[in-house]
Write a protein that holds these residues in place. Structure first.
Motif, mmCIF file in Angstrom:
data_model
loop_
_atom_site.group_PDB
_atom_site.id
_atom_site.type_symbol
_atom_site.label_atom_id
_atom_site.label_comp_id
_atom_site.label_asym_id
_atom_site.label_seq_id
_atom_site.Cartn_x
_atom_site.Cartn_y
_atom_site.Cartn_z
ATOM 1 N N GLY A 199 0.849 -1.168 -0.135
ATOM 2 C CA GLY A 199 0.006 0.067 -0.082
ATOM 3 C C GLY A 199 0.848 1.290 -0.249
ATOM 4 O O GLY A 199 2.185 1.292 -0.080
ATOM 5 N N PRO A 200 0.333 2.299 -0.070
ATOM 6 C CA PRO A 200 0.915 3.638 -0.030
ATOM 7 C C PRO A 200 1.915 3.739 1.050
ATOM 8 O O PRO A 200 1.841 3.419 2.271
ATOM 9 N N CYS A 201 3.216 4.272 0.603
ATOM 10 C CA CYS A 201 4.199 4.276 1.774
ATOM 11 C C CYS A 201 5.252 5.509 1.422
ATOM 12 O O CYS A 201 5.294 5.765 0.293
ATOM 13 N N THR A 202 5.637 6.173 2.312
ATOM 14 C CA THR A 202 6.262 7.407 2.294
ATOM 15 C C THR A 202 7.956 6.856 2.487
ATOM 16 O O THR A 202 8.277 5.952 2.985
ATOM 17 N N PRO A 203 8.857 7.859 2.022
ATOM 18 C CA PRO A 203 10.050 7.565 2.239
ATOM 19 C C PRO A 203 10.616 7.235 3.508
ATOM 20 O O PRO A 203 11.354 6.642 4.113
ATOM 21 N N ASP A 204 10.123 8.119 4.641
ATOM 22 C CA ASP A 204 10.224 8.073 5.841
ATOM 23 C C ASP A 204 9.680 6.604 6.551
ATOM 24 O O ASP A 204 10.487 6.264 7.271
ATOM 25 N N GLN A 205 8.400 6.417 6.196
ATOM 26 C CA GLN A 205 8.097 4.934 6.348
ATOM 27 C C GLN A 205 8.999 3.888 5.914
ATOM 28 O O GLN A 205 9.358 3.018 6.600
ATOM 29 N N ALA A 206 9.403 3.924 4.691
ATOM 30 C CA ALA A 206 10.351 2.994 4.142
ATOM 31 C C ALA A 206 11.676 3.075 4.953
ATOM 32 O O ALA A 206 12.127 1.769 5.286
ATOM 33 N N ALA A 207 12.347 4.046 5.243
ATOM 34 C CA ALA A 207 13.367 4.291 6.032
ATOM 35 C C ALA A 207 13.240 3.594 7.254
ATOM 36 O O ALA A 207 14.237 2.833 8.048
ATOM 37 N N ALA A 208 12.007 3.827 7.854
ATOM 38 C CA ALA A 208 12.094 3.268 9.353
ATOM 39 C C ALA A 208 12.073 1.604 9.326
ATOM 40 O O ALA A 208 12.269 1.151 10.502
ATOM 41 N N ALA A 209 11.711 1.090 8.347
ATOM 42 C CA ALA A 209 11.841 -0.218 8.290
ATOM 43 C C ALA A 209 13.230 -0.883 7.904
ATOM 44 O O ALA A 209 13.511 -2.042 8.188
ATOM 45 N N VAL A 210 14.053 -0.281 7.644
ATOM 46 C CA VAL A 210 15.617 -0.339 7.138
ATOM 47 C C VAL A 210 16.463 -0.553 8.336
ATOM 48 O O VAL A 210 16.467 0.449 9.228
ATOM 49 N N ASP A 211 17.202 -1.791 8.559
ATOM 50 C CA ASP A 211 18.165 -1.727 9.230
ATOM 51 C C ASP A 211 19.752 -1.851 8.855
ATOM 52 O O ASP A 211 20.638 -2.333 9.349
ATOM 53 N N GLY A 212 19.815 -1.638 7.369
ATOM 54 C CA GLY A 212 21.055 -1.906 6.920
ATOM 55 C C GLY A 212 21.002 -1.304 5.680
ATOM 56 O O GLY A 212 20.176 -1.632 4.632
ATOM 57 N N VAL A 213 22.028 -0.829 5.037
ATOM 58 C CA VAL A 213 22.477 -0.102 3.594
ATOM 59 C C VAL A 213 23.668 -0.470 3.173
ATOM 60 O O VAL A 213 24.492 -0.460 3.916
ATOM 61 N N MET A 214 23.631 -1.001 1.794
ATOM 62 C CA MET A 214 25.031 -1.312 1.462
ATOM 63 C C MET A 214 24.994 -1.164 0.087
ATOM 64 O O MET A 214 24.100 -1.182 -0.731
ATOM 65 N N ALA A 215 26.388 -1.180 -0.480
ATOM 66 C CA ALA A 215 26.769 -1.091 -1.822
ATOM 67 C C ALA A 215 26.641 -2.732 -2.517
ATOM 68 O O ALA A 215 26.514 -3.537 -1.620
ATOM 69 N N ALA A 216 25.964 -2.559 -3.763
ATOM 70 C CA ALA A 216 25.700 -4.081 -4.360
ATOM 71 C C ALA A 216 26.188 -3.961 -5.629
ATOM 72 O O ALA A 216 26.059 -2.840 -6.475
ATOM 73 N N ILE A 217 26.271 -5.209 -6.173
ATOM 74 C CA ILE A 217 26.465 -5.402 -7.651
ATOM 75 C C ILE A 217 25.160 -6.573 -7.830
ATOM 76 O O ILE A 217 25.094 -7.571 -7.451
ATOM 77 N N GLU A 218 24.507 -6.044 -9.191
ATOM 78 C CA GLU A 218 23.458 -7.061 -9.412
ATOM 79 C C GLU A 218 24.139 -7.531 -10.808
ATOM 80 O O GLU A 218 24.541 -6.793 -11.952
ATOM 81 N N VAL A 219 23.990 -8.754 -11.010
ATOM 82 C CA VAL A 219 24.340 -9.334 -12.280
ATOM 83 C C VAL A 219 23.014 -9.751 -12.892
ATOM 84 O O VAL A 219 21.914 -10.143 -12.517
ATOM 85 N N VAL A 220 23.013 -9.215 -14.133
ATOM 86 C CA VAL A 220 21.847 -9.270 -15.045
ATOM 87 C C VAL A 220 22.188 -10.115 -16.312
ATOM 88 O O VAL A 220 23.382 -10.188 -16.711
#
Length: 256
Positions: free
Chosen positions: A113-134
């Motif tokens: 459902g509708p979500c704000t960036p602040d609500q999204a950030a509140a659910a996050v406990d880790g941020v990292m750099a990443a590589i996606e293989v496509v």
């Protein structure tokens, strides 16, 4: 009548055989049908709930390239998640490329459902750099169709995750500058703002997306790849890849 189970079976068979995707005899006619077929693939793979999701086409340039009206998302299987420093086999992928991404680890559920960036950030406990293989699995993407692309997971093949950065809440995430290097040579740069305005904006989009609704919700413990900052870098052979998003720890992958 369109049958998502049949489409899921054909796409799963093609993935296992490393076959290029040709137009399906009964392609999903709508994006909703493509999402239903993707969910059927996840169920058949024992990936419900998924280990996470990837967001594709967060940048307008990529949306135009793919013929998408906006972003799209695909589920990720636990077997496709790897740590920084991993070595994988180039031959295991079909015309692979790599993407420079930011990923997050969820510490709490995000209901659909509708979500704000602040609500999204509140659910996050880790941020990292990443590589996606496509994988460039499509000799004629226009003929294959974008709903079928969604069913097939929006190019996803694997994700390589860097170490989380503990002080991420103090950072200006849209201003982070990313760089993807192939064999030590920079092949593309961009900022976190390319991700629908910022990483948490991208996560908020996913929480409110039809893809998240189809899979029930986003769950604590899942990883989300938030999209590529520059366009994908397509490879022509084995290589060493590094993604830098300082001050996030860098992430590396060796394809042999």
């Amino acid at each position: 009548m369109f049958d998502p189970e049949t489409t899921a079976g054909l796409l799963t068979q093609a993935r296992g055989a490393r076959q290029l995707r040709t137009p399906l005899a009964d392609p999903p006619p709508t994006f909703a049908d493509g999402i239903a077929a993707q969910h059927a693939r996840a169920r058949a793979a024992g990936a419900l709930p998924p280990a996470g999701f990837k967001i594709g086409a967060t940048a307008q340039a990529m949306q135009a390239y793919l013929g998408l009206p906006g972003p799209a998302a695909g589920f990720m299987h636990a077997a496709d998640l790897h740590g920084s420093g991993s070595t994988l086999h180039y031959a295991d992928f079909l015309q692979p490329g790599v993407e420079c991404e930011v990923a997050v680890h969820l510490g709490a559920d995000l209901p659909p459902g509708p979500c704000t960036p602040d609500q999204a950030a509140a659910a996050v406990d880790g941020v990292m750099a990443a590589i996606e293989v496509v994988e460039n699995r499509y000799p004629d993407l226009r003929a294959f169709g974008t709903p079928a692309l969604v069913a097939d997971g929006v190019f996803h093949a694997a994700a390589i995750l860097g170490m989380p950065y503990e002080g991420w809440r103090t950072l200006d995430l849209p201003a982070l500058l990313g760089d993807v290097l192939v064999d030590g040579v920079s092949r593309g740069t961009g900022s976190g703002a390319a991700l629908l305005g910022g990483p948490m904006q991208a996560l908020a989009w996913l929480a409110g997306s039809a893809e998240a609704a189809a899979f029930g919700s986003l769950h604590a413990g899942q990883v989300v790849m938030l999209g590529s900052v520059p366009l994908p870098v397509w490879l022509d052979g084995p290589a060493t890849i590094e993604v830098r998003f300082p001050p996030l720890p860098p992430v590396t992958l060796t394809l042999v």
